[in-house]
Every structure is written in structure tokens, then in C-alpha cells.
Design a protein around this motif. Structure first.
Motif, PDB file in Angstrom:
ATOM      1  N   ILE A   1     -12.014   5.849  87.555  1.00 26.03           N
ATOM      2  CA  ILE A   1     -12.542   5.090  86.427  1.00 26.03           C
ATOM      3  C   ILE A   1     -11.475   5.161  85.333  1.00 26.03           C
ATOM      4  O   ILE A   1     -10.976   6.226  85.028  1.00 26.03           O
ATOM      5  N   GLN A   2     -11.087   4.006  84.802  1.00 22.79           N
ATOM      6  CA  GLN A   2      -9.886   3.992  83.961  1.00 22.79           C
ATOM      7  C   GLN A   2      -9.902   2.900  82.900  1.00 22.79           C
ATOM      8  O   GLN A   2     -10.723   1.982  82.936  1.00 22.79           O
ATOM      9  N   SER A   3      -8.966   3.055  81.974  1.00 20.86           N
ATOM     10  CA  SER A   3      -8.722   2.034  80.958  1.00 20.86           C
ATOM     11  C   SER A   3      -7.211   1.982  80.738  1.00 20.86           C
ATOM     12  O   SER A   3      -6.507   2.930  81.063  1.00 20.86           O
ATOM     13  N   HIS A   4      -6.722   0.852  80.235  1.00 22.55           N
ATOM     14  CA  HIS A   4      -5.296   0.735  79.955  1.00 22.55           C
ATOM     15  C   HIS A   4      -5.096   0.460  78.471  1.00 22.55           C
ATOM     16  O   HIS A   4      -5.915  -0.218  77.849  1.00 22.55           O
ATOM     17  N   PRO A   5      -4.009   0.987  77.909  1.00 26.03           N
ATOM     18  CA  PRO A   5      -3.783   0.818  76.467  1.00 26.03           C
ATOM     19  C   PRO A   5      -3.367  -0.606  76.114  1.00 26.03           C
ATOM     20  O   PRO A   5      -2.851  -1.325  76.971  1.00 26.03           O
TER      21      PRO A   5
ATOM     22  N   HIS B   1       1.739  -2.646  77.588  1.00 27.84           N
ATOM     23  CA  HIS B   1       0.317  -2.764  77.928  1.00 27.84           C
ATOM     24  C   HIS B   1       0.187  -3.116  79.419  1.00 27.84           C
ATOM     25  O   HIS B   1       1.180  -3.394  80.084  1.00 27.84           O
ATOM     26  N   LYS B   2      -1.049  -3.033  79.946  1.00 31.19           N
ATOM     27  CA  LYS B   2      -1.211  -3.298  81.369  1.00 31.19           C
ATOM     28  C   LYS B   2      -2.494  -4.084  81.634  1.00 31.19           C
ATOM     29  O   LYS B   2      -3.423  -3.598  82.280  1.00 31.19           O
ATOM     30  N   PRO B   3      -2.561  -5.312  81.118  1.00 30.87           N
ATOM     31  CA  PRO B   3      -3.695  -6.153  81.506  1.00 30.87           C
ATOM     32  C   PRO B   3      -3.586  -6.468  82.991  1.00 30.87           C
ATOM     33  O   PRO B   3      -2.476  -6.508  83.537  1.00 30.87           O
ATOM     34  N   GLU B   4      -4.726  -6.688  83.631  1.00 28.23           N
ATOM     35  CA  GLU B   4      -4.740  -6.924  85.076  1.00 28.23           C
ATOM     36  C   GLU B   4      -5.630  -8.123  85.407  1.00 28.23           C
ATOM     37  O   GLU B   4      -6.580  -8.410  84.685  1.00 28.23           O
ATOM     38  N   LEU B   5      -5.309  -8.778  86.514  1.00 22.11           N
ATOM     39  CA  LEU B   5      -6.154  -9.852  87.040  1.00 22.11           C
ATOM     40  C   LEU B   5      -6.306  -9.601  88.538  1.00 22.11           C
ATOM     41  O   LEU B   5      -5.322  -9.289  89.206  1.00 22.11           O
TER      42      LEU B   5
ATOM     43  N   LEU C   1     -13.101  -0.384  80.232  1.00 24.99           N
ATOM     44  CA  LEU C   1     -13.349   0.640  81.246  1.00 24.99           C
ATOM     45  C   LEU C   1     -13.647  -0.065  82.573  1.00 24.99           C
ATOM     46  O   LEU C   1     -14.453  -0.987  82.619  1.00 24.99           O
ATOM     47  N   HIS C   2     -12.978   0.365  83.645  1.00 24.80           N
ATOM     48  CA  HIS C   2     -13.164  -0.306  84.937  1.00 24.80           C
ATOM     49  C   HIS C   2     -12.808   0.601  86.098  1.00 24.80           C
ATOM     50  O   HIS C   2     -12.136   1.622  85.932  1.00 24.80           O
ATOM     51  N   ALA C   3     -13.251   0.199  87.284  1.00 28.75           N
ATOM     52  CA  ALA C   3     -12.856   0.875  88.527  1.00 28.75           C
ATOM     53  C   ALA C   3     -13.050  -0.091  89.683  1.00 28.75           C
ATOM     54  O   ALA C   3     -14.080  -0.774  89.757  1.00 28.75           O
TER      55      ALA C   3
END
Ligand SMILES: [Zn+2]
Length: 390
Positions: free
Chosen positions: A96-100, A131-135, A252-254
């Protein structure tokens, strides 16, 4: 030469599927290890290789090179390819994580440098200053947790279990203070935490509510971890193949299970809050989380049909642009603005620019230099296209 076939490294993280990449893309798995991620890009940790007379790492070829990255990309994103493209095959839940966001990454990276924490140290949070946005784009049914549920779903899920250790904190949640509730939950230790998890699991075993069943399932992988309660807080989504969603900074995501394409800004900054044997730093995680909610129905990106058989999944960031191309419907040349990676999802295509051509089959990929200008696609099936927005 302006189009290069890529040889892409596989990451054998323990949550990876042993067979998904073999079944979908015929990638051999002789060692029988989990095959978690296939990396396509120029990340120095595991760059793709270019097949020429000699093998050359993609970062060695393109870093700082205007011919490959394009002038606009160098000016906007710096010396390297701004995105990292992956196939991700999860057989069990990831942390379970978040990115700045960008500013947090800049500050955190500088701060840890100042403290003298080695870049590869176990307890390093910020490995770079980006930063680390994801798709993610689902290739098979793909399950994940993404973002806080609407409040009127969240508190009843806790309340129905009658969890005494959370009685006071639940009153904060009902008033809308997700931050206070989550901080309280993540600060529980020792007997207090064990009592809560035990009581929650007792309820989960008897419950037929999907969120509580997910709690049960997570506990099979990470017994006793407070993170097993995450499905009560977060949206649990199942993307059907061909659907995509965005994961913004501070969310927050996983990922839970399934195979997907993933594209992200070129960064390795992860703040973890459990469900992992990797470094967990709750205070730092709490600094980056955005405590706003999102409805499940708002998570999927709306596909936008373009000309030439292309469907775009536009996210709020410029670091990457992800689209899918139906090769049968390509009628003219595709224009190149910045460096691209094309990945063959299914079918067979020939990618052509001038004298140069590369044939792609499922699971294979090529890099297209910015200087290529434009290219043709001939064949059938589906291509995934990754580039940046200038
Ligand atoms: Zn992530």
C-alpha cells in the motif's frame, strides 16, 4: 537509424506472476521465478537494450541526445527519457503506497542527501527528485485499490463491524476527518493494534460484503498487518481489459491482482504504509497523502478517439501520453513529437520510417527517436504507444 527494436529486462519481484507473461506474450520463464515487471525505457536501474552490432543500453544511447529525445523534451524534462513504460503482472497484492508530488520529491531528496542516507539504502524514501504519477491499462481483469472511498461508504464499513478500539476515532471519521482517523489507525502498535486486527478479521470471516472479503484476502498474504484494513478506506476497483485509470501524486493505492501496462514518470519514489517487506515510513507517507475522496465511477479515464485508429487515455500530467492504436485502422503516417516506445499487445505489425523497419509481435517493443518525424504502421492487432507531451 531511427527505430530500434528493444530487449527489455524482467524484474523478478516476489509478488509477480510465474506464468502471465509467458501465457500472454510467450516470454520464456525457464527459471520458474515470478515475472513481475517488464521494463521498457532508459531507467539506469534496468534499461532496455538496443539490438545493433553491439548491445547498447537505451540510456547510454539517448541521454542528453537531441536526435533521440528531441529539443523540446530536453528543455522540458531534462537529459533522459521522461517516462518509464512497463508490463506488470501481479499474482498477489503489492504494498500500500503513495508517491510524492514534485515539490515533496525535491525537498525529500535534498533532505535525505543532507542526512547522508545512501541512494541504495534500505531506508531511503526518495531515490530521485521527481514525482511519480502512474497510469495503468488493463490487459487482463485487473484489481486494485485507488483513492479514498466517499465518506458515506467508508464509515459505515467500519461501524458495521463494531470495532471497539476504533470507537472514538470513528466519530472523527463521521465528521469527515479522514486524516485524523487514518493517522490514528496507522499509529496503533503492539497489543492495541493486534486486538483491532483480530476483531476485524473475526468480522471479516463472517461477512459477505466485498470490502470485508478483500480484508480477509489481504490477511492471507500479509497476516496481522494493519494494511489489511485498507479496502474499508479505499476504492476497490476491477478494470476490465482495455480500461485505464490514473494514480495521481498523494493518492493511497495498491495493485492487487492481474496484468496491465503501466506508464509513469521516470522516478522510483515510493512511500509505503504496509503490505510489504520493504521499507515502511508512516510519518513520511502521511506527509504526502491527499485526504480527499473519489467515487469509484470517477476512477476510469475516458478514452478519446483520434484519427489513425488511435485512442488516447489523457491524464493530468505531461510526463507521459498513453494511447492504443488499432493497426487495421491506421491510414496515414503517425507524427512523432518526442521519443516514443511502441509495444505490441496483440497481432503483428511492421513499423516503418524511410529505409528502416521493425516487425513487432505480441510482447515485443521498439523505440522511435524524436528525429524520426513520422512513421507508418502496417499490419493488424493492437499497439500501445507511450510518449511525452511537449
Ligand atoms: Zn504506485
Amino acid at each position: 537509424m531511427t527505430i530500434f527494436r528493444l530487449v527489455n529486462p524482467v524484474q523478478h519481484y516476489d509478488w509477480g506472476s510465474q506464468k502471465a507473461m509467458s501465457e500472454l506474450f510467450g516470454i520464456a520463464n525457464e527459471s520458474g521465478q515470478p515475472m513481475a515487471e517488464l521494463w521498457m525505457g532508459a531507467h539506469p536501474k534496468a534499461p532496455s537494450m538496443i539490438m545493433t552490432d553491439d548491445q547498447v543500453a537505451l540510456n547510454a544511447l539517448v541521454d542528453g541526445q537531441e536526435e533521440h529525445l528531441g529539443k523540446g523534451s530536453l528543455e522540458k524534462f531534462g537529459q533522459t527519457l521522461p517516462f518509464l513504460f512497463k508490463v506488470l503482472a501481479a499474482a498477489k497484492p503489492l504494498s500500500i503506497q503513495s508517491h510524492p508530488n514534485k515539490q515533496q520529491a525535491l525537498d525529500g531528496f535534498a533532505h535525505e542527501n543532507q542526512l547522508g542516507v545512501a541512494l541504495d539504502a534500505f531506508n531511503r524514501n526518495y531515490r530521485d527528485d521527481n514525482h511519480k504519477p502512474e497510469l495503468v491499462y488493463a490487459l487482463t481483469p485487473f484489481r486494485a485499490m485507488n483513492g479514498f472511498r466517499p465518506l458515506d461508504e467508508m464509515w459505515p464499513l467500519f461501524e458495521m463491524a463494531g470495532l471497539r478500539p476504533l470507537e472514538e476515532a470513528l466519530s472523527w471519521l463521521k465528521k469527515g476527518d479522514i486524516k485524523a482517523f487514518y493517522e490514528h489507525l496507522m499509529s496503533l502498535e503492539g497489543e492495541e493494534k493486534d486486538q483491532l486486527v483480530t476483531a476485524a478479521l473475526k468480522f471479516a470471516e463472517a461477512s459477505d460484503h466485498p470490502a470485508w472479503q478483500e480484508v480477509n484476502r489481504l490477511n492471507q498474504f500479509y497476516p496481522g498487518d494493519i494494511g489489511v484494513l485498507s479496502p474499508l478506506l479505499l476504492n476497490v476497483i476491477e478494470l476490465i481489459p482495455g480500461e485505464a485509470m490514473f494514480l495521481k501524486a498523494g493518492t493511497l493505492h495498491a495493485y492487487l491482482e492481474g496484468t496491465a501496462l503501466e506508464i509513469m514518470a521516470c522516478s522510483d519514489n515510493v512511500l509505503r504504509g504496509g503490505l510489504t517487506s520493504k521499507h515502511v515510513d508512516v510519518p513520511e507517507l502521511l506527509k504526502t497523502i491527499e485526504f480527499d475522496t473519489i467515487a469509484l465511477s470517477d476512477l476510469c479515464l475516458k478514452p478519446e478517439a483520434e484519427e489513425n485508429g488511435e485512442t488516447r487515455f489523457v491524464s493530468p500530467v505531461d510526463d507521459f501520453l498513453f494511447s492504443v492504436i488499432a493497426a487495421e485502422n491506421v491510414s496515414g503516417a503517425l507524427k512523432v513529437n518526442a521519443a516514443e516506445i511502441l509495444f505490441c499487445v496483440e497481432g503483428q505489425q511492421v513499423i516503418k520510417a524511410g529505409e528502416k523497419s521493425v516487425e513487432l509481435t505480441p510482447g515485443s517493443a521498439c523505440f522511435i527517436s524524436a528525429a524520426t518525424g513520422s512513421y507508418q504502421v502496417v499490419g493488424k492487432g493492437r499497439l500501445a504507444r507511450a510518449t511525452a507531451i511537449l
